[in-house]
Design a protein around this motif. Structure first.
Motif, PDB file in Angstrom:
ATOM      1  N   HIS A 367      39.680  86.308   7.951  1.00  0.00           N
ATOM      2  CA  HIS A 367      40.495  87.665   7.963  1.00  0.00           C
ATOM      3  C   HIS A 367      41.109  88.620   9.249  1.00  0.00           C
ATOM      4  CE1 HIS A 367      41.021  91.856   5.867  1.00  0.00           C
ATOM      5  NE2 HIS A 367      40.308  92.032   6.695  1.00  0.00           N
ATOM      6  N   GLU A 368      40.205  88.299   9.629  1.00  0.00           N
ATOM      7  CA  GLU A 368      41.042  88.901  11.363  1.00  0.00           C
ATOM      8  C   GLU A 368      41.844  88.405  11.903  1.00  0.00           C
ATOM      9  OE1 GLU A 368      36.254  91.085  12.684  1.00  0.00           O
ATOM     10  OE2 GLU A 368      36.434  88.895  13.210  1.00  0.00           O
ATOM     11  N   LEU A 369      41.654  87.112  12.075  1.00  0.00           N
ATOM     12  CA  LEU A 369      42.467  86.580  12.374  1.00  0.00           C
ATOM     13  C   LEU A 369      43.951  86.789  11.539  1.00  0.00           C
ATOM     14  CD1 LEU A 369      40.884  82.660  12.983  1.00  0.00           C
ATOM     15  CD2 LEU A 369      41.399  84.929  14.715  1.00  0.00           C
ATOM     16  N   LYS A 370      44.226  86.646   9.800  1.00  0.00           N
ATOM     17  CA  LYS A 370      46.068  86.680   9.499  1.00  0.00           C
ATOM     18  C   LYS A 370      46.249  88.402  10.035  1.00  0.00           C
ATOM     19  CE  LYS A 370      44.031  84.694   4.703  1.00  0.00           C
ATOM     20  NZ  LYS A 370      43.969  84.800   3.452  1.00  0.00           N
ATOM     21  N   LEU A 371      44.888  88.649  10.656  1.00  0.00           N
ATOM     22  CA  LEU A 371      45.854  90.995  10.744  1.00  0.00           C
ATOM     23  C   LEU A 371      46.575  90.059  11.922  1.00  0.00           C
ATOM     24  CD1 LEU A 371      42.526  92.934   9.866  1.00  0.00           C
ATOM     25  CD2 LEU A 371      45.014  92.645   8.416  1.00  0.00           C
ATOM     26  N   THR A 372      46.209  89.624  12.903  1.00  0.00           N
ATOM     27  CA  THR A 372      46.393  89.180  14.186  1.00  0.00           C
ATOM     28  C   THR A 372      48.009  88.751  14.518  1.00  0.00           C
ATOM     29  OG1 THR A 372      45.772  87.092  14.323  1.00  0.00           O
ATOM     30  CG2 THR A 372      44.598  89.285  14.996  1.00  0.00           C
ATOM     31  N   VAL A 374      48.715  85.439  14.579  1.00  0.00           N
ATOM     32  CA  VAL A 374      48.363  84.269  15.339  1.00  0.00           C
ATOM     33  C   VAL A 374      48.478  83.105  14.944  1.00  0.00           C
ATOM     34  CG1 VAL A 374      47.980  85.808  17.951  1.00  0.00           C
ATOM     35  CG2 VAL A 374      46.376  84.675  16.298  1.00  0.00           C
ATOM     36  N   PRO A 375      48.777  81.829  15.331  1.00  0.00           N
ATOM     37  CA  PRO A 375      48.230  80.643  14.240  1.00  0.00           C
ATOM     38  C   PRO A 375      47.016  79.725  14.348  1.00  0.00           C
ATOM     39  CG  PRO A 375      50.476  80.633  15.715  1.00  0.00           C
ATOM     40  CD  PRO A 375      49.804  81.873  16.399  1.00  0.00           C
ATOM     41  N   TYR A 376      46.353  80.354  13.584  1.00  0.00           N
ATOM     42  CA  TYR A 376      44.930  79.294  13.727  1.00  0.00           C
ATOM     43  C   TYR A 376      44.442  78.223  12.041  1.00  0.00           C
ATOM     44  CZ  TYR A 376      44.244  82.139   9.498  1.00  0.00           C
ATOM     45  OH  TYR A 376      44.362  82.746   8.014  1.00  0.00           O
ATOM     46  N   GLN A 377      43.594  78.087  12.458  1.00  0.00           N
ATOM     47  CA  GLN A 377      43.511  76.811  11.493  1.00  0.00           C
ATOM     48  C   GLN A 377      41.773  77.188  11.149  1.00  0.00           C
ATOM     49  OE1 GLN A 377      43.174  72.148  13.459  1.00  0.00           O
ATOM     50  NE2 GLN A 377      43.532  73.164  15.352  1.00  0.00           N
ATOM     51  N   THR A 378      41.543  76.276  10.034  1.00  0.00           N
ATOM     52  CA  THR A 378      39.546  76.480   9.391  1.00  0.00           C
ATOM     53  C   THR A 378      39.332  75.330   8.577  1.00  0.00           C
ATOM     54  OG1 THR A 378      41.027  77.404   7.048  1.00  0.00           O
ATOM     55  CG2 THR A 378      40.544  79.264   9.036  1.00  0.00           C
ATOM     56  N   LEU A 409      37.422  76.513  18.742  1.00  0.00           N
ATOM     57  CA  LEU A 409      36.356  77.237  17.864  1.00  0.00           C
ATOM     58  C   LEU A 409      36.540  79.014  18.193  1.00  0.00           C
ATOM     59  CD1 LEU A 409      33.401  75.214  17.649  1.00  0.00           C
ATOM     60  CD2 LEU A 409      35.311  76.234  15.605  1.00  0.00           C
ATOM     61  N   LEU A 410      37.063  79.999  16.741  1.00  0.00           N
ATOM     62  CA  LEU A 410      37.077  81.514  17.526  1.00  0.00           C
ATOM     63  C   LEU A 410      35.454  81.483  16.772  1.00  0.00           C
ATOM     64  CD1 LEU A 410      40.650  81.762  16.956  1.00  0.00           C
ATOM     65  CD2 LEU A 410      39.706  81.811  19.157  1.00  0.00           C
TER      66      LEU A 410
END
Length: 463
Positions: A367-372, A374-378, A409-410
């Motif tokens: 949820h936090e990463l979506k707000l930024t 920036v690209p991410y993986q899960t 890893l984040l």
């Protein structure tokens, strides 16, 4: 606006006065005393603070009793046929009290005195930046560390004060279980006490205004918590707002709105579990310390706007956990007495919600990463596929990881038995920016719950 200038005392009663003897204050006092400082510690309530006396320790002891009872009740699933199981809740409380004493909370005064730390009982109130009063006495210090903790946040609900309620403090001391209870709030306290109370026969309702329990975490975390409670007979009401309560003693009614409709629940007791509020009522304005209802403002060195006044723990409103408070106190005490400063790092401080199953989260959520933006993986690994889960007759839960697009890893969320023990591996990896493939290539024993970490990490692409 006029600024009052205060004259420093010529002599000081102490090198350091610590306000609050809990997780943060106790650590700070011990460290400063070990460094040869004259230390005074002011405590308005019980020495040791909330965690060992009314919060962390008693709750975990009660959860252990509840889990033991549940194990007996589910023993037939493992081919075991136990006899009739009964319990006496006064005996459960006796076990809890013994556990609290065993942690050393009852001997905290001896520990302080053995290090020549002066214990001052009462409520601290700043007279100016260098002097506090406690009752009719005044004490001066070269420096202060404020670690006064927090108290249960009581929402403004029509009829609540007149009807009466309990908080986690009173819940930890119950001598009998209410036949029914409504817990207002859907966080850690609600999750833990809903399990304790339902295990001992109470009909439990949990009301949370957010879309999910644990509204600040990813939805699947809160949904898993709700499912675990509902499996135990707890009624979880999300997207629900309590509008009024009425009644008295053991006949109370909670009125709440959900999806545009009004509902009423008749119960014996009401428990407030809607968060905590920092204890900032100590004349901070007289000391010139900046604060709000959310806590005392500190910089990354745990220093307030007054260079000789620091703060640590829940009173700062930052990551309100016992282990965070202890680390904040270590940082603050170091920076008080060392030229080379250290900073407080919040990157990988885990939060754990205890019960069956345990829930642990650390780092950045999806949820936090979506707000930024920036690209991410899960990646997610279900617990139920593990050999350990099969032999333990357990099918729910998961390990979820978040990572950069390159695989660093984040964050992590774990819903599993012993999640509190599993999370440290991921806290380390996140803090030191390790790649998921490093974790995936680490051998995890078979069969173990930690295998799920390796499986989840193997699904993250490393570049």
């Amino acid at each position: 606006m006029y600024t009052t200038r205060h004259k420093k005392p010529i002599n000081y009663d102490f090198d350091l006065i610590v306000v609050g003897s809990g997780s943060g204050g106790g650590v700070a006092a011990h460290l400063a005393a070990a460094d040869g400082k004259r230390v005074g510690i002011i405590e308005a309530d019980v020495l040791g603070g909330d965690c060992p006396n009314t919060s962390c320790v008693p709750t975990k002891a009660l959860l252990a009793s509840a889990a033991t009872l549940e194990t007996v009740h589910t023993a037939s699933g493992f081919g075991v046929r136990p006899g009739t199981t009964t319990y006496n809740y006064r005996s459960v409380q006796a076990w809890k009290n013994a556990a609290v004493q065993a942690t050393g909370a009852g001997n905290e005064s001896n520990a302080f005195r053995s290090e020549h730390i002066t214990i001052i009982k009462g409520h601290a109130h700043f007279i100016n930046p260098w002097i506090v009063s406690v009752g009719l006495r005044r004490y001066s210090a070269r420096a202060f560390l404020i670690a006064s903790g927090s108290s249960a946040r009581i929402p403004s609900i029509k009829g609540l004060q007149e009807t009466g309620y309990i908080t986690y403090k009173e819940a930890s001391r119950l001598v009998s279980i209410p036949k029914s209870i409504c817990i207002i709030g859907g966080g850690a306290v609600a999750y833990e006490y809903a399990q304790i109370l339902s295990a001992f026969g109470s009909r439990v309702h949990v009301i949370e205004s957010g879309l999910h329990m644990f509204p600040h975490e990813d939805p699947e975390v809160g949904d898993s918590a709700a499912a675990a409670l509902e499996d135990r007979g707890v009624k979880v009401h999300t997207v629900a707002r309590v509008t009024a309560v009425s009644g008295k003693e053991k006949r109370k009614v909670v009125t709440f709105e959900q999806h545009g409709q009004q509902h009423r629940i008749a119960i014996e007791e009401i428990m407030i579990a809607s968060g905590k509020t920092p204890n900032v009522d100590m004349g901070l304005e007289n000391a010139g310390v900046y604060f709000t209802d959310e806590g005392i403002r500190v910089n990354r060195y745990m220093q307030t706007n007054k260079k000789h006044i620091y703060a640590a723990g829940d009173v700062t409103g930052k990551h309100c956990t016992t282990h965070a408070a202890m680390q904040q106190a270590k940082v603050a005490t170091h920076n008080l007495y060392h030229r080379k400063k250290v900073v407080m790092d919040y990157t990988a401080i885990p939060k754990v919600f205890f019960g069956q199953p345990e829930i642990a989260v650390v780092g950045a959520s999806e949820h936090e990463l979506k707000l930024t933006g920036v690209p991410y993986q899960t990646a997610i690994a279900p617990i139920g596929i593990l050999g350990k889960a099969i032999t333990s007759n357990y099918s729910a839960g998961f390990v979820k990881l978040t990572a950069t697009h390159t695989g660093i890893l984040l964050g992590a969320s774990i819903v599993a038995p012993y999640a509190s023990e599993m999370v440290s591996e991921l806290s380390f990896a996140i803090k030191y920016r390790r790649y998921a493939c490093d974790v995936a290539n680490t051998i995890h024993p078979f069969p173990s719950w930690s295998e799920a970490i390796g499986i989840a990490a193997s699904k993250i692409q490393c570049i």
